[in-house]
Design a protein around this motif. Structure first.
Motif, short mmCIF file in Angstrom:
data_model
loop_
_atom_site.label_atom_id
_atom_site.label_comp_id
_atom_site.label_asym_id
_atom_site.label_seq_id
_atom_site.Cartn_x
_atom_site.Cartn_y
_atom_site.Cartn_z
N MET A 1 64.94 68.54 100.33
CA MET A 1 65.94 67.49 100.11
C MET A 1 65.42 66.49 99.08
O MET A 1 64.24 66.51 98.72
N VAL A 2 66.31 65.62 98.61
CA VAL A 2 65.98 64.65 97.56
C VAL A 2 66.60 63.31 97.90
O VAL A 2 67.74 63.23 98.36
N LEU A 3 65.83 62.25 97.68
CA LEU A 3 66.34 60.88 97.73
C LEU A 3 66.13 60.27 96.35
O LEU A 3 65.03 60.34 95.79
N GLN A 4 67.19 59.66 95.80
CA GLN A 4 67.07 58.95 94.53
C GLN A 4 67.48 57.50 94.73
O GLN A 4 68.45 57.20 95.43
N THR A 5 66.73 56.60 94.13
CA THR A 5 67.04 55.18 94.21
C THR A 5 67.14 54.59 92.81
O THR A 5 66.40 55.00 91.90
N THR A 6 68.01 53.63 92.64
CA THR A 6 68.13 52.89 91.39
C THR A 6 68.09 51.40 91.70
O THR A 6 68.87 50.91 92.52
N TRP A 7 67.18 50.72 91.07
CA TRP A 7 67.01 49.28 91.27
C TRP A 7 67.28 48.60 89.94
O TRP A 7 66.60 48.86 88.95
N GLN A 8 68.27 47.74 89.88
CA GLN A 8 68.57 46.98 88.67
C GLN A 8 68.47 45.50 89.00
O GLN A 8 69.15 45.01 89.90
N GLY A 9 67.62 44.81 88.31
CA GLY A 9 67.43 43.41 88.65
C GLY A 9 66.85 42.62 87.50
O GLY A 9 66.50 43.16 86.44
N CYS A 10 66.73 41.32 87.72
CA CYS A 10 66.16 40.39 86.76
C CYS A 10 64.77 39.99 87.26
O CYS A 10 64.65 39.33 88.30
#
Length: 373
Positions: free
Chosen positions: A299-308
């Protein structure tokens, strides 16, 4: 009738005092103190830290070292134009920004400076001591928020700039916090007992914070992580600095430590850091985690974090300054592993799992509260 005088004031001496993060710290502190903005992200202003004797945000006085000439009010206007600060904030706190800017001294070493390490340390320490004396401060905490340095090469060569500032803090009797991945106080030539509290290395604000939560989750659920890769896209000064592979390697060391300590092994995969100047002070971090479940199901987990980055880091810097100042007031010395909650590379003895780090931080709050009783 009993009257009380004004609360003692605490100095915060920022190394890299005209950068994006330092500007956000000064402007944000002024805004919170004046009630212009709520203290979102300041953990020390939540209920568990009430009555710990931490210095109030309204009592913090700022100064620092830098080698760039852009004054803080102008830098704040630039950050507002990028959406980092609210558009009306630079004008609302212009007085506080200007006051902090008047307390900034030239750091170094700069090109052509012929002073040796000891002379530079002495000059920087004198700046810190003079700031504390002139402003009638109870104490002054030095916080390194400057750009990332490559790891030093020859340990017998000249000290890197971050270590010069760390040594100056110790000489001035000032507590020291390293919010960057740079060497700072961990240089071999600065080894030994400290008479003041010192804390951490490399503030934890985004991708690594997620790793410190997700790593323990996989380990506790007995799921095998096969690979963990990541990408960081960022601009601004950090993006330009981290385009240097040596500086990027220093930055990534803390990210790898979190996985090694929470998973018990380092899975295959690397983190790439790419400079995207158009992003400015904003960052996108992506992780791809391949793991194995029951009966070998992949299985796969993907995360995306967009921040300042500056907005995420500034409240942590204010937290750390307040906590370390209180620790100094109560006579604590040396590394404070209980502050590992804030760092990618915490002091020895700290867990790398965020939940355990938070429990340790609450323990420190109790120590500060009890000691003050």
């Amino acid at each position: 009738m009993t009257t009380t005088g004004p609360s003692p004031r605490t100095g915060v001496w920022l190394v890299g005092a005209r950068g994006s993060l330092a500007t956000t710290v000064v402007a944000g502190c002024a805004a919170v103190a004046a009630g212009l903005r709520p203290p979102v992200g300041m953990v020390t202003l939540t209920e568990p830290f009430a009555d710990c004797g931490l210095p109030g945000v309204e009592t913090l006085v700022f100064g620092g070292h830098d080698v760039v000439p852009c004054p803080l009010p102008k830098r704040a206007e630039q950050l507002a134009a990028q959406g980092v600060l609210p558009h009306d904030l630079p004008s609302a706190v212009r007085g506080e920004l200007a006051a902090a800017d008047r307390e900034i001294r030239i750091g170094g070493p700069v090109r052509g400076d012929r002073r040796d390490d000891d002379e530079l340390i002495g000059a920087f320490a004198e700046h810190i001591a003079d700031f504390r004396t002139r402003n009638g401060l109870a104490r002054c905490v030095v916080v390194n928020v400057a750009s990332t340095e490559p790891a030093p090469g020859d340990p017998d060569g000249r000290l890197p700039a971050s270590s010069l500032y760390a040594a100056a803090a110790l000489r001035a009797g000032a507590p020291y916090v390293n919010f960057t991945p740079s060497t700072g106080i961990r240089h071999p030539r600065l080894a030994g007992p400290c008479d003041v509290p010192v804390a951490g290395r490399d503030g934890k604000t985004g991708q690594t914070m997620l790793r410190s939560v997700l790593g323990p989750m996989f380990a506790q659920r007995a799921l095998t992580v096969r690979a963990w890769s990541g990408v960081n896209l960022l601009g601004g000064g950090d993006g330009a600095v981290l385009a240097d592979p040596a500086a990027a390697a220093a930055k990534n060391a803390g990210k790898a430590r979190v996985l090694a300590e929470t998973l018990g092994t380092v899975p295959e995969g690397v983190v790439h850091i790419d400079d995207v100047p158009s992003l400015g002070d904003w960052k996108t971090a992506w992780d791809h985690i391949a793991f194995e479940g029951f009966l070998g199901a992949r299985m796969v987990l993907q995360t995306t974090w967009q921040g300042c980055d500056s907005a995420l880091a500034a409240p942590l810097v204010l937290d750390l300054a307040r906590l370390v100042a209180r620790a100094h007031e109560r006579g604590l010395t040396g590394p404070l592993p209980e502050l590992g909650f804030y760092f990618k590379d915490p002091d020895e003895g700290a867990s790398s799992a965020l939940a355990e780090q938070y429990t340790a931080l609450l323990g420190l709050a109790e120590r500060l509260r009890e000691t003050g009783a």
